[in-house]
Design a protein around this motif. Structure first.
Motif, PDB file in Angstrom:
ATOM      1  N   ARG A 187      12.744  -9.815  -6.369  1.00  0.00           N
ATOM      2  CA  ARG A 187      13.636  -9.847  -5.307  1.00  0.00           C
ATOM      3  C   ARG A 187      12.725  -9.726  -4.257  1.00  0.00           C
ATOM      4  O   ARG A 187      12.849 -10.307  -3.002  1.00  0.00           O
ATOM      5  N   LEU A 188      11.354 -10.547  -4.418  1.00  0.00           N
ATOM      6  CA  LEU A 188      10.718 -10.782  -3.408  1.00  0.00           C
ATOM      7  C   LEU A 188      10.834 -12.507  -2.765  1.00  0.00           C
ATOM      8  O   LEU A 188      10.948 -12.659  -1.586  1.00  0.00           O
ATOM      9  N   HIS A 189      12.210 -13.255  -3.286  1.00  0.00           N
ATOM     10  CA  HIS A 189      12.322 -14.278  -3.413  1.00  0.00           C
ATOM     11  C   HIS A 189      13.702 -14.278  -2.509  1.00  0.00           C
ATOM     12  O   HIS A 189      14.149 -15.214  -2.444  1.00  0.00           O
ATOM     13  N   THR A 190      14.406 -13.597  -2.822  1.00  0.00           N
ATOM     14  CA  THR A 190      15.994 -12.833  -2.798  1.00  0.00           C
ATOM     15  C   THR A 190      16.423 -12.378  -1.376  1.00  0.00           C
ATOM     16  O   THR A 190      17.117 -12.426  -0.271  1.00  0.00           O
ATOM     17  N   VAL A 191      14.784 -10.717  -1.027  1.00  0.00           N
ATOM     18  CA  VAL A 191      14.860 -10.189  -0.407  1.00  0.00           C
ATOM     19  C   VAL A 191      13.781  -9.976   1.301  1.00  0.00           C
ATOM     20  O   VAL A 191      13.030  -9.788   0.680  1.00  0.00           O
ATOM     21  N   ALA A 192      13.185 -11.407   1.391  1.00  0.00           N
ATOM     22  CA  ALA A 192      12.340 -11.848   1.648  1.00  0.00           C
ATOM     23  C   ALA A 192      11.627 -10.845   2.812  1.00  0.00           C
ATOM     24  O   ALA A 192      11.013 -10.608   2.454  1.00  0.00           O
TER      25      ALA A 192
END
Length: 263
Positions: A187-192
């Motif tokens: 999720r680090l790369h999708t919910v920045a």
């Protein structure tokens, strides 16, 4: 700790099984995922991967609720004895919810059989286990801690985690490490905007309570750089090294069979 000669009949039979069969044959091709210190990129340990579905089915056939735990502990001790002293092996006990009453006996028997120091093992527990208000569980965890076994709160970020539970278990001194689940890193790369502050807070929480923080799912250079920058101590994933069979792991990291002799 009792010697092999002082064990009960059932414990002696279990010791015989451990020393007479290959762990890799009996436990459905276990794999080791290398774990690295993120600041130095040096090997600090490994995480044991087992065919949990296969072991669960075997437990059901045996009609023993503790068979899965016993298999993981026995296999883990046997494999850890083949690793060099500085390489701590983490066992995935987060896959079962309730530990057996004789967990300490299982562990003591396996440590004796393999001549392994308890400090070279880490046990990963999930929130369902650590949320239990069972006094027997707390006594068992305290005894494991006193033996030198590392206790890891695993799966942080995979679902809803109670901060109160995290605080209480850390404050009582039952934990030695926190483990970020790969889901929170994905999720680090999708919910920045939301995830980086949360991950920073968990790492800071661990540091404030004197706990090692590690991450599962360090699969790209960006994630590796971010975790290193915020002070996450350890990690594993594709960006560092993939899981391998025990023999190949030893060969890849230059240990060969010498590590087994040292164990």
């Amino acid at each position: 700790m009792k010697t092999a000669h002082g064990l009960t009949g059932s414990s002696r039979r279990r010791l015989t099984r451990l020393t007479s069969a290959s762990s890799e044959d009996r436990f459905l091709s276990p794999m080791l995922a290398p774990r690295f210190a993120l600041d130095t990129k040096t090997l600090s340990g490994a995480d044991l991967h087992l065919d949990i579905a296969g072991l669960t089915a075997r437990s059901a056939r045996r009609k023993r609720r503790d068979a899965l735990w016993a298999s993981i502990v026995e296999s883990g001790c046997s494999i850890a004895a083949r690793l060099p002293p500085h390489c701590r092996l983490a066992l995935p006990l987060d896959s079962v919810e309730t530990p057996p009453d004789d967990l300490i006996l299982h562990l003591a028997t396996s440590l004796t059989a393999t001549k392994l120091d308890a400090s070279r093992l880490e046990l990963e527990f999930g929130e369902n286990t650590l949320a239990s208000e069972n006094d027997t569980l707390f006594y068992a965890l305290a005894a494991l801690h006193d033996l030198g076994v590392g206790l890891v709160f695993a799966g942080l970020g995979a679902g809803v985690t109670s901060l109160t539970l995290l605080r209480d278990r850390a404050f009582t001194g039952l934990l030695s490490a926190l483990k970020l689940d790969r889901q929170i890193l994905l999720r680090l790369h999708t919910v920045a905007e939301a995830e980086p502050p949360l991950i920073r807070a968990i790492v800071r929480f661990g540091a404030d309570f004197g706990l090692t923080t590690r991450a599962d799912g360090v699969d790209c250079p960006e994630t590796l750089a971010f975790l290193t920058d915020i002070g996450c101590a350890e990690g594993r994933g594709a960006a560092l090294g993939r899981a391998e069979t025990v023999s190949r792991f030893l060969s890849t990291h230059g240990f060969g069979d010498k590590a087994h002799d040292e164990g």
